[in-house]
Structure formats: C-alpha cells, structure tokens
Design a protein around this motif. Sequence first.
Motif, PDB file in Angstrom:
ATOM      1  N   SER A 148       0.814  -1.212   0.000  1.00 49.82           N
ATOM      2  CA  SER A 148       0.000   0.000   0.000  1.00 49.82           C
ATOM      3  C   SER A 148       0.847   1.262   0.000  1.00 49.82           C
ATOM      4  O   SER A 148       1.966   1.287   0.513  1.00 49.82           O
ATOM      5  N   LEU A 158       0.912  -8.408   4.302  1.00 51.05           N
ATOM      6  CA  LEU A 158       0.735  -7.013   3.922  1.00 51.05           C
ATOM      7  C   LEU A 158       2.040  -6.262   4.125  1.00 51.05           C
ATOM      8  O   LEU A 158       2.789  -6.525   5.071  1.00 51.05           O
ATOM      9  N   ALA A 202      -4.513  -1.434   5.885  1.00 51.80           N
ATOM     10  CA  ALA A 202      -3.979  -2.725   6.327  1.00 51.80           C
ATOM     11  C   ALA A 202      -4.650  -3.198   7.605  1.00 51.80           C
ATOM     12  O   ALA A 202      -4.817  -4.405   7.815  1.00 51.80           O
ATOM     13  N   LEU A 208       1.460  -8.543   8.910  1.00 48.23           N
ATOM     14  CA  LEU A 208       1.699  -7.187   8.425  1.00 48.23           C
ATOM     15  C   LEU A 208       3.147  -6.817   8.742  1.00 48.23           C
ATOM     16  O   LEU A 208       3.561  -6.836   9.899  1.00 48.23           O
TER      17      LEU A 208
END
Length: 278
Positions: free
Chosen positions: A58, A130, A181, A197
Amino acid sequence: MDVDPLAESVPPRHAVESDEEEDEYNPLGPEPSAPKPVDVQIVGDLGPVPAQGLLVASGDLAKFWSRGANLGEQIAGVFVDEIQVGLLFRPSWTKSVVLVSEVTTRLPLWAMHPYARAVLDALQPSSVALLGTYDVPAYIAEERIAYSDAPLRYLCTDAPTSSLTSSAQPFAPPNLVTATAAAFVALRAQRAAPATLVLVPAPHIAPPAPRALEPSSFAHFADAPAPWPPALVSTAHALVFAALGEPGKDAAWTTPAPEKSSLPGQERKRPVEFGMYI
C-alpha cells in the motif's frame, strides 16, 4: 445559568455553559445521517480462486516496491464508487496474487473495511501478508529511536515465524495501525485466519485519511519519494513472502533504477502495465 450567591464574581460564560450545551438536544441541528453504502467492484479476470496467497502493498512504499518487483501485466482492478483504488497482479514468479493498493488515491476511513472485505471475499486467500509503513516520529517506545536506526516491525494474527522475530520487532501497543492494512488484519483475525503485516519505517508522519475519495491519478506514480534503503525494502519483501509460505523470494525484487523526469509532451516509460481498466 446557576450562580453561586457566595461567590465574589460571576463565573465566565464559557466555564458554565460549554459542556452543558454539548449534551442538550438541538432541534435545529443536523439530522444524523445513515452510513453511506460503499460500492466495491472488482473488474477483470482473477484467475483461479481460492488464491493460495495474497500480498497487499500500500501507499508510497508500494509505488517504490512495485517498480522493482516485476509484477507483469495487471489482471484486474478494484474500484470503490467507480474509482480505481487497487491494482491486481499474478506475477509468474509467485503463486500469490499481488494487490498494489492506494497508489493513485487514498481511501477514507469509511471505505477501508468494505474494500478489504470485498477483496478477501473475492480471492478467498489461504494466507495474507501485507507490506506497509509506520511513522517513526509518532511511534511510542520506551526510548526515542532515530529514523536511521528504526527497525522493521510486524503484526500477526498468530505466532510469528522465526524469520520475522530475527529480522523485525513487534509493532507494540499502545501504537495503532490506522491504514487500510488494519481492516485486512482485523477481518482475518475475525475469521481465525493467518495474516502478517510487515511495516517499514517512514521518516515523516503521514497525513490523516481523507474524508472523501478523490479520483485516481497516475500522473505521479513513478515520482513518489523513496526514502527507504533498498536493503530494508528487500528484507521486508523476503519477510512477507516467507509469511505466505514462499521463502527464498529475495531475488524476485531488485532495486529499481532512478526515475528520470520526462519533458513536457514525452511519455514516461512505466515498468508496470496498469492502465487497462482506467
């Protein structure tokens, strides 16, 4: 206003009335509005579903990371209220689907959960990893850490792997993840499914999420600032793929070449095909 007759002077108006008026019903005030429905559509061919794994990268970090990841041709786009927010890829060197998210526009808070839920429901991945950032100046720790010394951090829905604990540190409370996230991790936790993550340190505090969803713009896709040392991003890349059950993917990411500014009227060469659904 009630006044104490024994007081030497009348208290200031704001000291008595401000808190009380906040709790009073104002018939002329705005009516509370119902939550706005969020339309999330995935356009394109997702390929085999359920997906073996899903990697979500992201923001500005995803812009830098994707230039060195050889993602290939975009297979689908994720649209929120008819605005493209996510780009989906199936690179030949991995069994996982890659979602490059929020590189052309940022999601408001009210759209994060529906967006994450739609992606997870469509792909039904067995594992999720992530790649994001955390703001070093805002991170709460026992000792202040300079950006140059800030470590990679991780957040997991289950026990971390040895590769995580040896290369990164936990993202510890009372710090909070407020990016999209967080919605992916929360949904995976609700479903008792694994999610990892990995957070790369960022030198500046990111602006808050916008209140409205702005139209997508690819104009500055390749001009994003890259304050991250390539070795740090390479380590984060290896950690997310190890979390997906695909260790040894270090060679799949190479340091991207510096992007040269193009002159007016010249078309910039883009290493990733992502314009097919715009």
